[in-house]
Design a protein around this motif. Structure first.
Motif, short mmCIF file in Angstrom:
data_model
loop_
_atom_site.label_atom_id
_atom_site.label_comp_id
_atom_site.label_asym_id
_atom_site.label_seq_id
_atom_site.Cartn_x
_atom_site.Cartn_y
_atom_site.Cartn_z
N PHE A 61 116.96 -34.67 27.90
CA PHE A 61 115.51 -34.57 27.68
C PHE A 61 115.00 -33.18 28.05
N VAL A 62 115.38 -32.70 29.22
CA VAL A 62 114.94 -31.37 29.65
C VAL A 62 115.43 -30.30 28.68
N GLU A 63 116.67 -30.41 28.26
CA GLU A 63 117.22 -29.42 27.33
C GLU A 63 116.46 -29.42 26.01
N ARG A 64 116.15 -30.60 25.48
CA ARG A 64 115.38 -30.69 24.22
C ARG A 64 114.00 -30.05 24.37
N VAL A 65 113.31 -30.38 25.44
CA VAL A 65 111.97 -29.83 25.65
C VAL A 65 112.02 -28.31 25.71
N VAL A 66 112.94 -27.79 26.49
CA VAL A 66 113.04 -26.34 26.66
C VAL A 66 113.39 -25.66 25.34
N GLN A 67 114.35 -26.21 24.63
CA GLN A 67 114.76 -25.57 23.38
C GLN A 67 113.66 -25.63 22.33
N GLN A 68 112.92 -26.73 22.27
CA GLN A 68 111.89 -26.86 21.25
C GLN A 68 110.59 -26.17 21.62
N GLU A 69 110.27 -26.11 22.90
CA GLU A 69 108.97 -25.61 23.33
C GLU A 69 108.98 -24.16 23.81
N LEU A 70 110.06 -23.75 24.46
CA LEU A 70 110.01 -22.47 25.17
C LEU A 70 110.92 -21.38 24.62
N LEU A 71 112.01 -21.75 24.01
CA LEU A 71 112.95 -20.73 23.54
C LEU A 71 112.63 -20.32 22.12
N PRO A 72 112.64 -19.02 21.88
CA PRO A 72 112.41 -18.55 20.51
C PRO A 72 113.49 -19.08 19.56
N GLN A 73 113.16 -19.14 18.31
CA GLN A 73 114.07 -19.65 17.28
C GLN A 73 115.41 -18.93 17.32
N SER A 74 115.42 -17.63 17.54
CA SER A 74 116.67 -16.87 17.54
C SER A 74 117.57 -17.31 18.70
N SER B 284 105.83 -24.58 31.71
CA SER B 284 105.93 -25.98 31.36
C SER B 284 106.33 -26.78 32.60
N VAL B 285 105.89 -28.04 32.63
CA VAL B 285 106.26 -28.97 33.69
C VAL B 285 106.97 -30.16 33.05
N ILE B 286 108.12 -30.52 33.61
CA ILE B 286 108.86 -31.68 33.12
C ILE B 286 109.03 -32.64 34.29
N MET B 287 108.57 -33.87 34.08
CA MET B 287 108.59 -34.87 35.14
C MET B 287 109.57 -35.98 34.79
N GLY B 288 110.46 -36.28 35.74
CA GLY B 288 111.42 -37.35 35.56
C GLY B 288 110.74 -38.72 35.61
N ALA B 289 111.52 -39.74 35.32
CA ALA B 289 110.98 -41.10 35.23
C ALA B 289 111.14 -41.89 36.52
N GLY B 290 111.76 -41.31 37.53
CA GLY B 290 112.02 -42.05 38.76
C GLY B 290 110.82 -42.22 39.67
N LEU B 291 109.78 -41.46 39.43
CA LEU B 291 108.58 -41.57 40.26
C LEU B 291 107.75 -42.79 39.86
N ASP B 292 107.10 -43.39 40.83
CA ASP B 292 106.20 -44.51 40.60
C ASP B 292 105.05 -44.07 39.68
#
Length: 113
Positions: free
Chosen positions: A93-106, A50-58
């Motif tokens: 934001f990063v924590e939510r994405v990782v927990q919802q997308e990449l980590l198994p339910q357990s 997964s790629v997570i991009m911050g909002a500071g970039l133009d």
């Protein structure tokens, strides 16, 4: 082996701080803050999930990077942080994405408990 996440942000220390604050997660963090680093990371690490991009970039740079990521690694999800939550919103934001997308339910249940 942990999932690999590429964090892209305007400043290198911001990305490092995110990884430090989220080091409790079973994730391998990579960082990039410009075009060349993004390409290098994508070409050298096939395990990026997964790629997570911050909002500071133009916006033009964000658009360019999205195109590069999609062309080099069409298998990877790209997540863009909103601007309204400000810099303090990046870690949650990063924590939510990782927990919802990449980590198994357990793993999510164990961390919540």
């Amino acid at each position: 082996m942990f999932p690999v996440v590429l964090l892209i942000g305007r400043l290198p220390h911001v990305i490092g701080n995110v990884a430090l604050q989220l080091d409790h997660l079973p994730i391998e963090w990579l960082g990039a803050h410009d075009h060349a680093e993004v390409v290098r990371q994508l070409e050298n690490e096939p395990r990026i999930a997964s790629v997570i991009m911050g909002a500071g970039l133009d916006d033009d740079i964000r658009g360019d990077l999205i195109g590069i990521i999609a062309s080099l690694r069409p298998d990877v999800c790209i997540h863009l942080k909103d601007r309204t939550s400000g810099p303090d919103g990046l870690v949650p934001f990063v924590e939510r994405v990782v927990q919802q997308e990449l980590l198994p339910q357990s793993d999510r249940m164990a961390m919540a408990g």
